[in-house]
Motif scaffolding. Structure first.
Motif, PDB file in Angstrom:
ATOM      1  N   TYR A 124       0.828  -1.201   0.000  1.00  0.00           N
ATOM      2  CA  TYR A 124       0.000   0.000   0.000  1.00  0.00           C
ATOM      3  C   TYR A 124       0.861   1.249   0.000  1.00  0.00           C
ATOM      4  N   GLY A 125       0.326   2.295  -0.611  1.00  0.00           N
ATOM      5  CA  GLY A 125       0.939   3.621  -0.545  1.00  0.00           C
ATOM      6  C   GLY A 125      -0.118   4.613  -0.103  1.00  0.00           C
ATOM      7  N   PHE A 126       0.302   5.858   0.025  1.00  0.00           N
ATOM      8  CA  PHE A 126      -0.637   6.913   0.443  1.00  0.00           C
ATOM      9  C   PHE A 126      -0.593   8.105  -0.504  1.00  0.00           C
ATOM     10  N   HIS A 127      -1.772   8.678  -0.755  1.00  0.00           N
ATOM     11  CA  HIS A 127      -1.905  10.048  -1.231  1.00  0.00           C
ATOM     12  C   HIS A 127      -2.244  10.878   0.000  1.00  0.00           C
ATOM     13  N   GLN A 128      -2.035  12.191  -0.092  1.00  0.00           N
ATOM     14  CA  GLN A 128      -2.404  13.071   1.017  1.00  0.00           C
ATOM     15  C   GLN A 128      -3.541  14.004   0.598  1.00  0.00           C
ATOM     16  N   ILE A 129      -4.639  13.963   1.334  1.00  0.00           N
ATOM     17  CA  ILE A 129      -5.701  14.966   1.148  1.00  0.00           C
ATOM     18  C   ILE A 129      -5.284  16.234   1.883  1.00  0.00           C
ATOM     19  N   ILE A 130      -5.278  17.331   1.162  1.00  0.00           N
ATOM     20  CA  ILE A 130      -5.018  18.621   1.801  1.00  0.00           C
ATOM     21  C   ILE A 130      -6.370  19.320   1.942  1.00  0.00           C
ATOM     22  N   GLY A 131      -6.901  19.282   3.172  1.00  0.00           N
ATOM     23  CA  GLY A 131      -8.224  19.858   3.420  1.00  0.00           C
ATOM     24  C   GLY A 131      -8.152  21.314   3.820  1.00  0.00           C
ATOM     25  N   GLU A 132      -6.956  21.742   4.184  1.00  0.00           N
ATOM     26  CA  GLU A 132      -6.798  23.148   4.579  1.00  0.00           C
ATOM     27  C   GLU A 132      -5.451  23.635   4.035  1.00  0.00           C
ATOM     28  N   VAL A 133      -5.537  24.412   2.974  1.00  0.00           N
ATOM     29  CA  VAL A 133      -4.302  24.918   2.361  1.00  0.00           C
ATOM     30  C   VAL A 133      -3.866  26.156   3.141  1.00  0.00           C
ATOM     31  N   ASP A 134      -2.734  26.061   3.824  1.00  0.00           N
ATOM     32  CA  ASP A 134      -2.145  27.218   4.515  1.00  0.00           C
ATOM     33  C   ASP A 134      -0.629  27.032   4.489  1.00  0.00           C
ATOM     34  N   ASP A 135       0.085  27.966   5.093  1.00  0.00           N
ATOM     35  CA  ASP A 135       1.552  27.910   5.005  1.00  0.00           C
ATOM     36  C   ASP A 135       2.090  26.575   5.520  1.00  0.00           C
ATOM     37  N   GLU A 136       1.498  26.081   6.607  1.00  0.00           N
ATOM     38  CA  GLU A 136       1.999  24.846   7.213  1.00  0.00           C
ATOM     39  C   GLU A 136       1.742  23.636   6.305  1.00  0.00           C
ATOM     40  N   SER A 137       0.535  23.550   5.750  1.00  0.00           N
ATOM     41  CA  SER A 137       0.264  22.377   4.897  1.00  0.00           C
ATOM     42  C   SER A 137       1.061  22.459   3.590  1.00  0.00           C
ATOM     43  N   LEU A 138       1.317  23.670   3.120  1.00  0.00           N
ATOM     44  CA  LEU A 138       2.131  23.789   1.900  1.00  0.00           C
ATOM     45  C   LEU A 138       3.561  23.313   2.171  1.00  0.00           C
ATOM     46  N   ARG A 139       4.077  23.665   3.342  1.00  0.00           N
ATOM     47  CA  ARG A 139       5.420  23.169   3.712  1.00  0.00           C
ATOM     48  C   ARG A 139       5.412  21.652   3.830  1.00  0.00           C
ATOM     49  N   ALA A 140       4.342  21.126   4.401  1.00  0.00           N
ATOM     50  CA  ALA A 140       4.239  19.669   4.574  1.00  0.00           C
ATOM     51  C   ALA A 140       4.235  18.967   3.215  1.00  0.00           C
ATOM     52  N   MET A 141       3.626  19.580   2.221  1.00  0.00           N
ATOM     53  CA  MET A 141       3.623  18.956   0.880  1.00  0.00           C
ATOM     54  C   MET A 141       5.057  18.702   0.419  1.00  0.00           C
ATOM     55  N   ASP A 142       5.930  19.679   0.621  1.00  0.00           N
ATOM     56  CA  ASP A 142       7.339  19.493   0.223  1.00  0.00           C
ATOM     57  C   ASP A 142       7.960  18.338   1.011  1.00  0.00           C
ATOM     58  N   GLU A 143       7.688  18.300   2.295  1.00  0.00           N
ATOM     59  CA  GLU A 143       8.281  17.233   3.137  1.00  0.00           C
ATOM     60  C   GLU A 143       7.782  15.855   2.692  1.00  0.00           C
ATOM     61  N   LEU A 144       6.501  15.771   2.367  1.00  0.00           N
ATOM     62  CA  LEU A 144       5.914  14.467   2.037  1.00  0.00           C
ATOM     63  C   LEU A 144       6.531  13.846   0.787  1.00  0.00           C
ATOM     64  N   ILE A 145       6.934  14.699  -0.138  1.00  0.00           N
ATOM     65  CA  ILE A 145       7.567  14.162  -1.353  1.00  0.00           C
ATOM     66  C   ILE A 145       8.743  13.258  -0.971  1.00  0.00           C
ATOM     67  N   GLY A 146       9.540  13.707  -0.010  1.00  0.00           N
ATOM     68  CA  GLY A 146      10.700  12.929   0.442  1.00  0.00           C
ATOM     69  C   GLY A 146      10.309  11.691   1.229  1.00  0.00           C
ATOM     70  N   GLU A 147       9.059  11.625   1.655  1.00  0.00           N
ATOM     71  CA  GLU A 147       8.591  10.469   2.424  1.00  0.00           C
ATOM     72  C   GLU A 147       7.787   9.504   1.562  1.00  0.00           C
ATOM     73  N   GLY A 148       7.816   9.732   0.247  1.00  0.00           N
ATOM     74  CA  GLY A 148       7.154   8.790  -0.658  1.00  0.00           C
ATOM     75  C   GLY A 148       5.666   9.009  -0.822  1.00  0.00           C
ATOM     76  N   VAL A 149       5.193  10.162  -0.381  1.00  0.00           N
ATOM     77  CA  VAL A 149       3.782  10.520  -0.595  1.00  0.00           C
ATOM     78  C   VAL A 149       3.795  11.676  -1.583  1.00  0.00           C
ATOM     79  N   THR A 150       3.581  11.362  -2.838  1.00  0.00           N
ATOM     80  CA  THR A 150       3.934  12.309  -3.905  1.00  0.00           C
ATOM     81  C   THR A 150       2.723  12.847  -4.655  1.00  0.00           C
ATOM     82  N   SER A 151       1.539  12.676  -4.092  1.00  0.00           N
ATOM     83  CA  SER A 151       0.331  13.169  -4.750  1.00  0.00           C
ATOM     84  C   SER A 151      -0.622  13.713  -3.697  1.00  0.00           C
TER      85      SER A 151
END
Ligand code: DUC
Ligand code: ZN
Ligand code: ZN
Length: 468
Positions: A124-151
């Protein structure tokens, strides 16, 4: 430990040929002409695939196991849902981590890891639902790429729960354009839909059929077009999930013709089921098929058009959007008010069979079946090479599919999902999943499920391998 799959026809996205497959440990070691000397004297388990198709394990790129939604939780856990997937020849799922308003992305991802780890029958893999776009979740998107969650999935529907404004969508798309991630979009105009829903309820129109009527195709087409334009401004790749309206697919096809990185996904329910026959079933029965986007009118020809778009390539993948709820205590929450029916249909077990029936019915070729169900989902979501292909070096995720077999779908027949009904009751499939191998281990054989809980591993995914 070696396994030999002999005598079958290996079907890939590009062609079919008689071939024997040698599995060594967890990976495929060789794919060779039948009787090739390389296989002489090999000591291992033999799976006789004479007269059968040998295909890559299915990759279902859209599932919601134990998802909190609509005041309840999807009824399949990672354990029950991945086991049902295995029964149906799916060996990989990509599930959605949910960040709703007020939650932290990284906390939610950790929660989903905890739910799935040690429980899954398949990888199994994961996608990430972004339910609240703000500075913190945008930063998290960058971090998640490195953790194999790329969508990252965004919503243009469900105001107050998941909906992002156009400005928020634009910001998330800018982040994806910069970090290489893929934007997945639930494209329905949620604000307009909410007004239609309130007006319908005020008129006393409360049955499941009105769920369909208050989510018209225009709301899907409009949002699809808007998403494509916003993606165009930012340069982000865009994957529209669960497309059900032919008009929305026409916008996707147009964007693809213009050379854009725009992709469309549909699901078996939109190919086979309809507003009239299913949402419009007598009494409260239609609740079984309440999902969003909704089932569309057969009289308008959506189902036939969607099959055609699979043939032309404008439907890139077929996933399930598996989001099961029982009738008892769950769907029943919406008796007297369709807007309270939890949205979702369970299909993770049946996607490979239902799409194979499209081969039998002359809708698609068997190669296209493998392409939209296995190979392209793997490529779309950064798994290709390991998943979605029968080739040396790939994970040995293999299904032996019997075109002379038969599958009767329904409770008490073929039904292993944790639901008290089947959305597919009475469907008869002219084919059968015979043997399922996951990373070299047989997890389904002719006696049934023989896998183990926890066999499935988390897949850290690369960036999409399907971008222009
Ligand atoms: N649609 C559904 O029907 N269920 C889960 C989420 C979604 O977008
Ligand atoms: Zn959605
Ligand atoms: Zn979904």
């Amino acid at each position: 430990m070696k396994t030999l799959i002999t005598g079958g026809t290996v079907v890939s996205a590009t062609g079919s040929a008689p071939a024997d497959v040698l599995v060594d440990g967890e990976t495929i070691a060789a794919v060779v002409a039948p009787g090739h000397p390389l296989l002489e004297g090999i000591d291992g388990t033999v799976i006789d695939a004479t007269g059968k198709y040998v295909i890559p394990g299915g990759v279902d790129g859209h599932t919601h196991m134990e998802m909190p939604f609509g005041g309840t939780e999807a009824s399949d856990t990672f354990e029950t849902g991945t086991r049902a997937a295995a029964w149906g020849g799916t060996t990989t799922i990509i599930d959605f981590v949910v960040q709703a308003h007020g939650q932290r992305v990284q906390d939610q991802l950790a929660r989903w890891h905890a739910k799935a780890a040690g429980n899954c029958a398949i990888d199994y893999g994961f996608h990430q639902i972004i339910g609240e776009v703000d500075d913190e979740s945008l930063r998290a998107m960058d971090e998640l790429i490195g953790e194999g969650v790329t969508s990252f999935k965004l919503f243009m529907a469900y105001p107050g729960v998941f909906l992002s404004s156009d400005g928020q969508i634009l910001r998330a798309m800018q982040a994806a354009a910069a970090n290489g991630g893929l934007i997945m979009m639930h494209a329905e105009n949620g604000s307009a839909i909410d007004v239609l829903v309130q007006q319908a309820l005020a008129r006393g129109e409360t049955t499941p059929y009105h769920h369909g009527l208050t989510r018209p195709w225009q709301a899907e087409q409009e949002a699809t077009h808007r998403a494509i334009m916003l993606a165009d401004i930012t340069g982000a790749p865009l994957y529209i999930v669960h497309v059900s309206a032919k008009q929305a697919l026409a916008r996707i096809a147009e964007a693809r013709d213009a050379g854009r990185n725009v992709f469309g996904e549909t699901c078996p329910q939109y190919l086979y089921l309809s507003l009239e026959e299913h949402l419009g079933a007598p009494g409260f029965e239609g609740a079984k098929w309440v999902c969003s986007t909704p089932l569309r009118a057969r009289a308008e020809g959506h189902q036939d058009e969607l099959w055609r778009y699979i043939r032309t390539g404008d439907v890139t993948t077929v996933s399930t959007d598996h989001c099961p709820f029982c009738m008892k205590d769950q769907k029943e929450m919406g008796i007297g008010d369709f807007s309270k029916i939890p949205n979702g249909i369970g299909s993770v077990e049946h996607r490979m069979d239902l799409l194979y029936q499209g081969v039998v019915d002359g809708r698609i070729t068997k190669e296209r079946w493998v392409d939209v169900c296995c190979t392209t989902p793997a490529r779309m979501f950064g798994l290709y090479g390991r998943k979605g292909v029968i080739a040396p070096g790939a994970d040995a995720d293999i299904v032996v599919y019997d075109p002379a077999g038969h599958t009767s779908i329904g409770v008490g027949r073929t039904h292993h999902m944790n639901m008290d009904y089947s959305a597919w009751e009475g469907f008869e499939i002219d084919g059968h999943v015979d043997v399922v191998v996951s990373r070299g281990t047989v997890i389904v054989d002719r006696s049934g499920y023989v896998g183990t809980r926890g066999h499935g591993r988390f897949l850290a995914r690369q960036l999409s391998q399907n971008l222009i």
